[in-house]
Structure formats: C-alpha cells, structure tokens
Write a protein that holds these residues in place. Structure first.
Motif, PDB file in Angstrom:
ATOM      1  N   SER A 175       0.847  -1.190   0.000  1.00 57.55           N
ATOM      2  CA  SER A 175       0.000   0.000   0.000  1.00 57.55           C
ATOM      3  C   SER A 175       0.879   1.236   0.000  1.00 57.55           C
ATOM      4  O   SER A 175       1.964   1.234   0.591  1.00 57.55           O
ATOM      5  CB  SER A 175      -0.901   0.037   1.240  1.00 57.55           C
ATOM      6  OG  SER A 175      -1.828  -1.012   1.218  1.00 57.55           O
ATOM      7  N   LEU A 176       0.423   2.274  -0.663  1.00 56.73           N
ATOM      8  CA  LEU A 176       1.134   3.554  -0.676  1.00 56.73           C
ATOM      9  C   LEU A 176       0.386   4.535   0.214  1.00 56.73           C
ATOM     10  O   LEU A 176      -0.831   4.633   0.141  1.00 56.73           O
ATOM     11  CB  LEU A 176       1.199   4.109  -2.107  1.00 56.73           C
ATOM     12  CG  LEU A 176       1.903   3.236  -3.140  1.00 56.73           C
ATOM     13  CD1 LEU A 176       1.768   3.858  -4.513  1.00 56.73           C
ATOM     14  CD2 LEU A 176       3.359   3.062  -2.772  1.00 56.73           C
ATOM     15  N   PHE A 177       1.102   5.254   1.034  1.00 55.04           N
ATOM     16  CA  PHE A 177       0.516   6.255   1.908  1.00 55.04           C
ATOM     17  C   PHE A 177       1.169   7.593   1.596  1.00 55.04           C
ATOM     18  O   PHE A 177       2.384   7.670   1.424  1.00 55.04           O
ATOM     19  CB  PHE A 177       0.740   5.898   3.378  1.00 55.04           C
ATOM     20  CG  PHE A 177      -0.008   4.667   3.797  1.00 55.04           C
ATOM     21  CD1 PHE A 177      -1.235   4.773   4.419  1.00 55.04           C
ATOM     22  CD2 PHE A 177       0.513   3.411   3.555  1.00 55.04           C
ATOM     23  CE1 PHE A 177      -1.943   3.643   4.792  1.00 55.04           C
ATOM     24  CE2 PHE A 177      -0.177   2.269   3.926  1.00 55.04           C
ATOM     25  CZ  PHE A 177      -1.407   2.387   4.551  1.00 55.04           C
ATOM     26  N   GLU A 178       0.348   8.622   1.526  1.00 57.62           N
ATOM     27  CA  GLU A 178       0.861   9.952   1.190  1.00 57.62           C
ATOM     28  C   GLU A 178       0.083  10.994   1.970  1.00 57.62           C
ATOM     29  O   GLU A 178      -1.006  10.740   2.462  1.00 57.62           O
ATOM     30  CB  GLU A 178       0.729  10.191  -0.320  1.00 57.62           C
ATOM     31  CG  GLU A 178       1.395  11.451  -0.807  1.00 57.62           C
ATOM     32  CD  GLU A 178       2.862  11.578  -0.402  1.00 57.62           C
ATOM     33  OE1 GLU A 178       3.142  12.458   0.438  1.00 57.62           O
ATOM     34  OE2 GLU A 178       3.704  10.840  -0.899  1.00 57.62           O
ATOM     35  N   ILE A 179       0.640  12.169   2.036  1.00 63.47           N
ATOM     36  CA  ILE A 179       0.011  13.287   2.720  1.00 63.47           C
ATOM     37  C   ILE A 179      -0.887  14.022   1.736  1.00 63.47           C
ATOM     38  O   ILE A 179      -0.483  14.285   0.603  1.00 63.47           O
ATOM     39  CB  ILE A 179       1.088  14.233   3.280  1.00 63.47           C
ATOM     40  CG1 ILE A 179       1.902  13.487   4.326  1.00 63.47           C
ATOM     41  CG2 ILE A 179       0.465  15.490   3.854  1.00 63.47           C
ATOM     42  CD1 ILE A 179       3.183  14.156   4.707  1.00 63.47           C
ATOM     43  N   LYS A 180      -2.096  14.305   2.166  1.00 59.07           N
ATOM     44  CA  LYS A 180      -3.057  15.041   1.328  1.00 59.07           C
ATOM     45  C   LYS A 180      -3.507  16.264   2.128  1.00 59.07           C
ATOM     46  O   LYS A 180      -4.002  16.137   3.235  1.00 59.07           O
ATOM     47  CB  LYS A 180      -4.245  14.138   0.998  1.00 59.07           C
ATOM     48  CG  LYS A 180      -5.351  14.844   0.246  1.00 59.07           C
ATOM     49  CD  LYS A 180      -6.460  13.888  -0.140  1.00 59.07           C
ATOM     50  CE  LYS A 180      -7.298  13.527   1.055  1.00 59.07           C
ATOM     51  NZ  LYS A 180      -8.501  12.773   0.715  1.00 59.07           N
ATOM     52  N   THR A 181      -3.304  17.438   1.581  1.00 59.08           N
ATOM     53  CA  THR A 181      -3.723  18.661   2.237  1.00 59.08           C
ATOM     54  C   THR A 181      -5.154  18.980   1.836  1.00 59.08           C
ATOM     55  O   THR A 181      -5.473  19.003   0.650  1.00 59.08           O
ATOM     56  CB  THR A 181      -2.803  19.831   1.824  1.00 59.08           C
ATOM     57  OG1 THR A 181      -1.460  19.484   2.156  1.00 59.08           O
ATOM     58  CG2 THR A 181      -3.188  21.101   2.532  1.00 59.08           C
ATOM     59  N   VAL A 182      -6.000  19.193   2.829  1.00 63.13           N
ATOM     60  CA  VAL A 182      -7.391  19.560   2.573  1.00 63.13           C
ATOM     61  C   VAL A 182      -7.756  20.766   3.425  1.00 63.13           C
ATOM     62  O   VAL A 182      -7.141  21.026   4.455  1.00 63.13           O
ATOM     63  CB  VAL A 182      -8.374  18.398   2.867  1.00 63.13           C
ATOM     64  CG1 VAL A 182      -8.115  17.217   1.966  1.00 63.13           C
ATOM     65  CG2 VAL A 182      -8.316  17.978   4.304  1.00 63.13           C
ATOM     66  N   LEU A 183      -8.766  21.488   2.979  1.00 65.57           N
ATOM     67  CA  LEU A 183      -9.271  22.601   3.768  1.00 65.57           C
ATOM     68  C   LEU A 183      -9.985  22.057   4.997  1.00 65.57           C
ATOM     69  O   LEU A 183     -10.590  20.979   4.945  1.00 65.57           O
ATOM     70  CB  LEU A 183     -10.233  23.445   2.928  1.00 65.57           C
ATOM     71  CG  LEU A 183      -9.636  24.077   1.669  1.00 65.57           C
ATOM     72  CD1 LEU A 183     -10.733  24.740   0.850  1.00 65.57           C
ATOM     73  CD2 LEU A 183      -8.566  25.073   2.021  1.00 65.57           C
ATOM     74  N   VAL A 184      -9.937  22.794   6.096  1.00 65.92           N
ATOM     75  CA  VAL A 184     -10.560  22.342   7.340  1.00 65.92           C
ATOM     76  C   VAL A 184     -12.041  22.049   7.130  1.00 65.92           C
ATOM     77  O   VAL A 184     -12.567  21.060   7.634  1.00 65.92           O
ATOM     78  CB  VAL A 184     -10.354  23.384   8.468  1.00 65.92           C
ATOM     79  CG1 VAL A 184     -11.141  23.014   9.712  1.00 65.92           C
ATOM     80  CG2 VAL A 184      -8.877  23.510   8.805  1.00 65.92           C
ATOM     81  N   LYS A 185     -12.720  22.870   6.335  1.00 63.25           N
ATOM     82  CA  LYS A 185     -14.162  22.659   6.120  1.00 63.25           C
ATOM     83  C   LYS A 185     -14.469  21.355   5.386  1.00 63.25           C
ATOM     84  O   LYS A 185     -15.587  20.876   5.418  1.00 63.25           O
ATOM     85  CB  LYS A 185     -14.781  23.848   5.383  1.00 63.25           C
ATOM     86  CG  LYS A 185     -14.376  23.965   3.930  1.00 63.25           C
ATOM     87  CD  LYS A 185     -15.058  25.126   3.264  1.00 63.25           C
ATOM     88  CE  LYS A 185     -14.783  25.128   1.778  1.00 63.25           C
ATOM     89  NZ  LYS A 185     -15.523  26.141   1.081  1.00 63.25           N
TER      90      LYS A 185
END
Length: 102
Positions: free
Chosen positions: A46-56
């Motif tokens: 499995s690949l794991f990565e960081i995803k930036t999302v808006l708080v909302k």
C-alpha cells in the motif's frame, strides 16, 4: 489520520509514525463492481501519502480549489488544489481574473 498544520509539525515524521493499516480488501470489492478482473489481482503493498485539505472539507472527500489573489502583488496568486483535474478549473479562473483586471 489528520492534524492541523501548525508551525514546527513535520508531516513526513507524522506519516512515518502512522500505523499504516491497509484497506485493500475494501478497495478491491469497490473496484470489482466495475472491473471484475481486479478480483484476480495480487496485493503487494500500500502507498501512503500526505493530502492537504481545507478544514471545512475534513469530514468529506471534497477537495475544492483554494484560490487567493494577492492584492499587494498584482498577477500573483496562491493555489491549493487536491485533485489532478483542478488544473482545468485553475486555468479557467486565471482567464476570468485576467479579463476582470482590464
């Protein structure tokens, strides 16, 4: 896993400490509804990565574009987009912005 981006937090350190439990069985069942051949696939990793999302959008899969115009720097914009097809929306927005500045 999630956290708010505060000063001094190293996101890759957080990722390295993550348990990394896979959900491959769920993904195969989901994809298998449309591509039955995937049921013959062999799980490797499995690949794991960081995803930036808006708080909302923390509670859903929404990844709208954050588009900010810098008033002190004409023609300078900050763009945060979470999906590859966001580039088309950004180009459209930039085109709109360039016409509104005339």
């Amino acid at each position: 896993m999630h956290w708010n981006d505060d000063q001094g937090i190293n996101p890759y350190q957080k990722l390295s400490e993550y348990e990394r439990a896979t959900r491959v069985d769920r993904m195969i069942r989901d994809v298998g509804r449309y591509l039955p051949a995937v049921f013959d696939a062999k799980y490797v990793d499995s690949l794991f990565e960081i995803k930036t999302v808006l708080v909302k959008n923390e509670g859903d899969d929404g990844r709208p574009i954050l588009f900010e115009k810098h008033p002190e720097l004409p023609g300078c914009y900050s763009v945060l987009g979470g999906k590859i097809d966001n580039i088309y929306d950004v180009l459209e927005k930039l085109e709109t912005e360039s016409f509104s500045s005339y």
